[in-house]
Motif scaffolding. Structure first.
Motif, PDB file in Angstrom:
ATOM      1  N   LEU A 180       0.839  -1.207   0.000  1.00 45.64           N
ATOM      2  CA  LEU A 180       0.000   0.000   0.000  1.00 45.64           C
ATOM      3  C   LEU A 180       0.870   1.250   0.000  1.00 45.64           C
ATOM      4  O   LEU A 180       1.840   1.349   0.752  1.00 45.64           O
ATOM      5  N   LEU A 181       0.497   2.185  -0.852  1.00 42.18           N
ATOM      6  CA  LEU A 181       1.209   3.458  -0.954  1.00 42.18           C
ATOM      7  C   LEU A 181       0.962   4.297   0.293  1.00 42.18           C
ATOM      8  O   LEU A 181       1.822   5.051   0.750  1.00 42.18           O
ATOM      9  N   GLU A 182      -0.237   4.195   0.819  1.00 45.49           N
ATOM     10  CA  GLU A 182      -0.626   4.886   2.053  1.00 45.49           C
ATOM     11  C   GLU A 182      -1.829   4.138   2.605  1.00 45.49           C
ATOM     12  O   GLU A 182      -2.505   3.422   1.877  1.00 45.49           O
ATOM     13  N   HIS A 183      -2.077   4.337   3.894  1.00 45.16           N
ATOM     14  CA  HIS A 183      -3.280   3.729   4.476  1.00 45.16           C
ATOM     15  C   HIS A 183      -3.678   4.450   5.744  1.00 45.16           C
ATOM     16  O   HIS A 183      -2.850   5.105   6.386  1.00 45.16           O
ATOM     17  N   ASP A 184      -4.934   4.325   6.095  1.00 40.55           N
ATOM     18  CA  ASP A 184      -5.453   4.995   7.283  1.00 40.55           C
ATOM     19  C   ASP A 184      -6.731   4.287   7.715  1.00 40.55           C
ATOM     20  O   ASP A 184      -7.290   3.484   6.964  1.00 40.55           O
TER      21      ASP A 184
ATOM     22  N   GLU B 144      -8.442   9.393  -4.318  1.00 39.65           N
ATOM     23  CA  GLU B 144      -9.359  10.089  -3.415  1.00 39.65           C
ATOM     24  C   GLU B 144      -9.150   9.482  -2.045  1.00 39.65           C
ATOM     25  O   GLU B 144      -9.449   8.306  -1.824  1.00 39.65           O
ATOM     26  N   ILE B 145      -8.553  10.260  -1.151  1.00 42.99           N
ATOM     27  CA  ILE B 145      -8.123   9.719   0.140  1.00 42.99           C
ATOM     28  C   ILE B 145      -8.407  10.732   1.247  1.00 42.99           C
ATOM     29  O   ILE B 145      -8.893  11.827   0.983  1.00 42.99           O
ATOM     30  N   ASP B 146      -8.095  10.352   2.489  1.00 43.51           N
ATOM     31  CA  ASP B 146      -8.290  11.321   3.561  1.00 43.51           C
ATOM     32  C   ASP B 146      -6.994  12.118   3.788  1.00 43.51           C
ATOM     33  O   ASP B 146      -5.996  11.898   3.102  1.00 43.51           O
ATOM     34  N   ILE B 147      -7.051  13.046   4.733  1.00 43.18           N
ATOM     35  CA  ILE B 147      -5.930  13.979   4.892  1.00 43.18           C
ATOM     36  C   ILE B 147      -4.656  13.279   5.353  1.00 43.18           C
ATOM     37  O   ILE B 147      -3.564  13.552   4.855  1.00 43.18           O
ATOM     38  N   GLU B 148      -4.801  12.342   6.272  1.00 47.93           N
ATOM     39  CA  GLU B 148      -3.629  11.593   6.736  1.00 47.93           C
ATOM     40  C   GLU B 148      -3.004  10.821   5.567  1.00 47.93           C
ATOM     41  O   GLU B 148      -1.780  10.756   5.431  1.00 47.93           O
ATOM     42  N   GLY B 149      -3.865  10.242   4.719  1.00 45.06           N
ATOM     43  CA  GLY B 149      -3.358   9.522   3.547  1.00 45.06           C
ATOM     44  C   GLY B 149      -2.586  10.456   2.626  1.00 45.06           C
ATOM     45  O   GLY B 149      -1.533  10.093   2.080  1.00 45.06           O
ATOM     46  N   ALA B 150      -3.090  11.684   2.460  1.00 47.61           N
ATOM     47  CA  ALA B 150      -2.412  12.658   1.590  1.00 47.61           C
ATOM     48  C   ALA B 150      -1.017  12.972   2.129  1.00 47.61           C
ATOM     49  O   ALA B 150      -0.057  13.114   1.369  1.00 47.61           O
ATOM     50  N   ARG B 151      -0.911  13.061   3.456  1.00 52.82           N
ATOM     51  CA  ARG B 151       0.425  13.325   4.054  1.00 52.82           C
ATOM     52  C   ARG B 151       1.374  12.174   3.742  1.00 52.82           C
ATOM     53  O   ARG B 151       2.560  12.391   3.459  1.00 52.82           O
ATOM     54  N   GLN B 152       0.867  10.960   3.799  1.00 54.24           N
ATOM     55  CA  GLN B 152       1.727   9.798   3.507  1.00 54.24           C
ATOM     56  C   GLN B 152       2.136   9.779   2.037  1.00 54.24           C
ATOM     57  O   GLN B 152       3.256   9.398   1.703  1.00 54.24           O
ATOM     58  N   VAL B 153       1.205  10.194   1.156  1.00 56.77           N
ATOM     59  CA  VAL B 153       1.537  10.256  -0.276  1.00 56.77           C
ATOM     60  C   VAL B 153       2.640  11.285  -0.488  1.00 56.77           C
ATOM     61  O   VAL B 153       3.602  11.054  -1.220  1.00 56.77           O
ATOM     62  N   ARG B 154       2.519  12.424   0.179  1.00 57.01           N
ATOM     63  CA  ARG B 154       3.545  13.476   0.076  1.00 57.01           C
ATOM     64  C   ARG B 154       4.911  12.929   0.472  1.00 57.01           C
ATOM     65  O   ARG B 154       5.918  13.195  -0.194  1.00 57.01           O
ATOM     66  N   ALA B 155       4.926  12.154   1.561  1.00 55.70           N
ATOM     67  CA  ALA B 155       6.200  11.609   2.045  1.00 55.70           C
ATOM     68  C   ALA B 155       6.761  10.569   1.073  1.00 55.70           C
ATOM     69  O   ALA B 155       7.970  10.521   0.832  1.00 55.70           O
ATOM     70  N   ALA B 156       5.878   9.740   0.507  1.00 60.93           N
ATOM     71  CA  ALA B 156       6.329   8.654  -0.373  1.00 60.93           C
ATOM     72  C   ALA B 156       6.676   9.168  -1.766  1.00 60.93           C
ATOM     73  O   ALA B 156       7.575   8.647  -2.421  1.00 60.93           O
ATOM     74  N   MET B 157       5.926  10.162  -2.225  1.00 61.51           N
ATOM     75  CA  MET B 157       6.119  10.699  -3.584  1.00 61.51           C
ATOM     76  C   MET B 157       6.062  12.219  -3.519  1.00 61.51           C
ATOM     77  O   MET B 157       5.000  12.823  -3.736  1.00 61.51           O
ATOM     78  N   PRO B 158       7.181  12.858  -3.228  1.00 66.41           N
ATOM     79  CA  PRO B 158       7.184  14.313  -3.025  1.00 66.41           C
ATOM     80  C   PRO B 158       6.690  15.092  -4.243  1.00 66.41           C
ATOM     81  O   PRO B 158       6.236  16.223  -4.111  1.00 66.41           O
ATOM     82  N   GLN B 159       6.777  14.491  -5.414  1.00 69.49           N
ATOM     83  CA  GLN B 159       6.338  15.197  -6.626  1.00 69.49           C
ATOM     84  C   GLN B 159       4.822  15.134  -6.832  1.00 69.49           C
ATOM     85  O   GLN B 159       4.298  15.756  -7.762  1.00 69.49           O
ATOM     86  N   ALA B 160       4.117  14.413  -5.971  1.00 68.74           N
ATOM     87  CA  ALA B 160       2.653  14.310  -6.107  1.00 68.74           C
ATOM     88  C   ALA B 160       1.999  15.671  -5.872  1.00 68.74           C
ATOM     89  O   ALA B 160       2.527  16.499  -5.119  1.00 68.74           O
ATOM     90  N   HIS B 161       0.876  15.895  -6.526  1.00 68.32           N
ATOM     91  CA  HIS B 161       0.129  17.132  -6.306  1.00 68.32           C
ATOM     92  C   HIS B 161      -1.045  16.850  -5.392  1.00 68.32           C
ATOM     93  O   HIS B 161      -1.852  15.968  -5.659  1.00 68.32           O
ATOM     94  N   LEU B 162      -1.110  17.616  -4.329  1.00 62.93           N
ATOM     95  CA  LEU B 162      -2.168  17.399  -3.350  1.00 62.93           C
ATOM     96  C   LEU B 162      -3.216  18.498  -3.501  1.00 62.93           C
ATOM     97  O   LEU B 162      -2.894  19.682  -3.423  1.00 62.93           O
ATOM     98  N   VAL B 163      -4.452  18.083  -3.726  1.00 66.46           N
ATOM     99  CA  VAL B 163      -5.548  19.040  -3.902  1.00 66.46           C
ATOM    100  C   VAL B 163      -6.509  18.898  -2.719  1.00 66.46           C
ATOM    101  O   VAL B 163      -6.952  17.797  -2.397  1.00 66.46           O
ATOM    102  N   PHE B 164      -6.786  20.024  -2.095  1.00 61.51           N
ATOM    103  CA  PHE B 164      -7.665  20.045  -0.919  1.00 61.51           C
ATOM    104  C   PHE B 164      -9.065  20.438  -1.354  1.00 61.51           C
ATOM    105  O   PHE B 164      -9.260  21.488  -1.980  1.00 61.51           O
TER     106      PHE B 164
END
Ligand code: 5GP
Length: 187
Positions: free
Chosen positions: A68-72, A99-119
Motif C-alpha cells: 500500500l502506498l498509504e493507508h489509514d 481520493e483519500i483522507d488527509i492523513e493519507g495525503a500526508r503519507q503520499v507526500r512523504a512517499a512521492m514528493p512530486q505528487a500534487h495534493l488538492v484540498f
C-alpha cells in the motif's frame, strides 16, 4: 515523460466521493485508483469498482508486504491505496487520481514528493457543519465530535498545493480535471 499523481483529500463530509463520482461520469478517460477497504460494501457498490473489499487479515498482509502506498483508518475500517497499479500507471506516462483522507495525503507526500495534493474545501464551515449534522440520527456528542474533527481537518488546507471549493459538484469535478491536465495551474 512520467505521469502525474494527484491526490484529492479534504475533511470528512465535504463531498470527495461525490466529486470523484462526477469525474468518473464526466471524464471516463481519467485513471482513478481503486482503494482497498475492510468496510462492508454499501448498496450499489461493486467489488473492484468503488473499492476492493477485503477482510482485515488480508489488509494487514498488504500493509506488512508494503503493497500500500498509504493507508489509514476511518470509523473503525481500514482504507489504503494499492501501490503497484499507481506506479504502473505513472510509469506508462499516464495521470493518476487518488481520493483519500488527509492523513493519507500526508503519507503520499512523504512517499512521492512530486505528487500534487488538492484540498477539497466546503463553501464555508457552516455548510460543512450542516452536512455533518444532517447525516443521520447521531447523538449531539457524536455530532460535536465530528465538528471538532472537521475544524482540525480544515486547518490542514495550508499543506496542500491547491484548494478547490466544493460549491457545485460538477464544477468542482471539471476544475479538478483542469488542475490535473494543466500543470501551470498548480505552480
Ligand atoms: P467511505 O467509506 O465513505 O467510502 O470513505 C470514508 C473515508 O475514507 C473518506 O474520507 C475517503 O476519502 C477515505 N478513503 C477512501 N479510500 C481511501 C484510501 O485509499 N486511503 C485513505 N487514506 N483514505 C481513503
Amino acid at each position: 515523460m512520467k505521469g502525474r499523481l494527484t491526490a484529492l483529500a479534504g475533511p470528512s463530509g465535504v463531498g470527495k466521493g461525490s466529486v470523484v463520482a462526477a469525474v468518473r461520469r464526466r471524464h471516463p478517460e481519467i485513471w482513478l485508483s481503486v482503494s482497498v477497504t475492510t468496510r462492508t460494501p454499501r448498496p450499489g457498490e461493486t467489488d473492484g469498482v468503488e473499492y476492493h473489499f477485503v477482510d482485515q487479515p488480508e489488509f494487514d498482509r498488504m500493509v506488512a508486504a508494503g503493497e500500500l502506498l498509504e493507508h489509514d483508518a476511518h470509523l473503525g475500517a481500514s482504507y489504503g491505496t494499492p501501490r503497484a497499479p499507481v506506479e504502473a500507471q505513472l510509469a506508462a506516462g499516464g495521470s493518476a487520481l487518488l481520493e483519500i483522507d488527509i492523513e493519507g495525503a500526508r503519507q503520499v507526500r512523504a512517499a512521492m514528493p512530486q505528487a500534487h495534493l488538492v484540498f477539497l474545501a466546503p463553501p464555508s464551515f457552516d455548510e460543512l457543519a450542516r452536512r455533518l449534522s444532517g447525516r443521520g440520527t447521531e447523538s449531539p456528542d457524536k455530532v460535536r465530535e465530528r465538528l471538532d474533527r472537521a475544524r482540525i481537518e480544515l486547518a490542514a488546507e495550508d499543506e496542500f498545493d491547491a484548494v478547490l471549493v466544493n460549491d457545485d459538484i460538477e464544477r468542482a469535478a471539471d476544475a479538478l480535471v483542469a488542475l490535473m491536465t494543466t500543470p501551470e495551474a498548480l505552480e
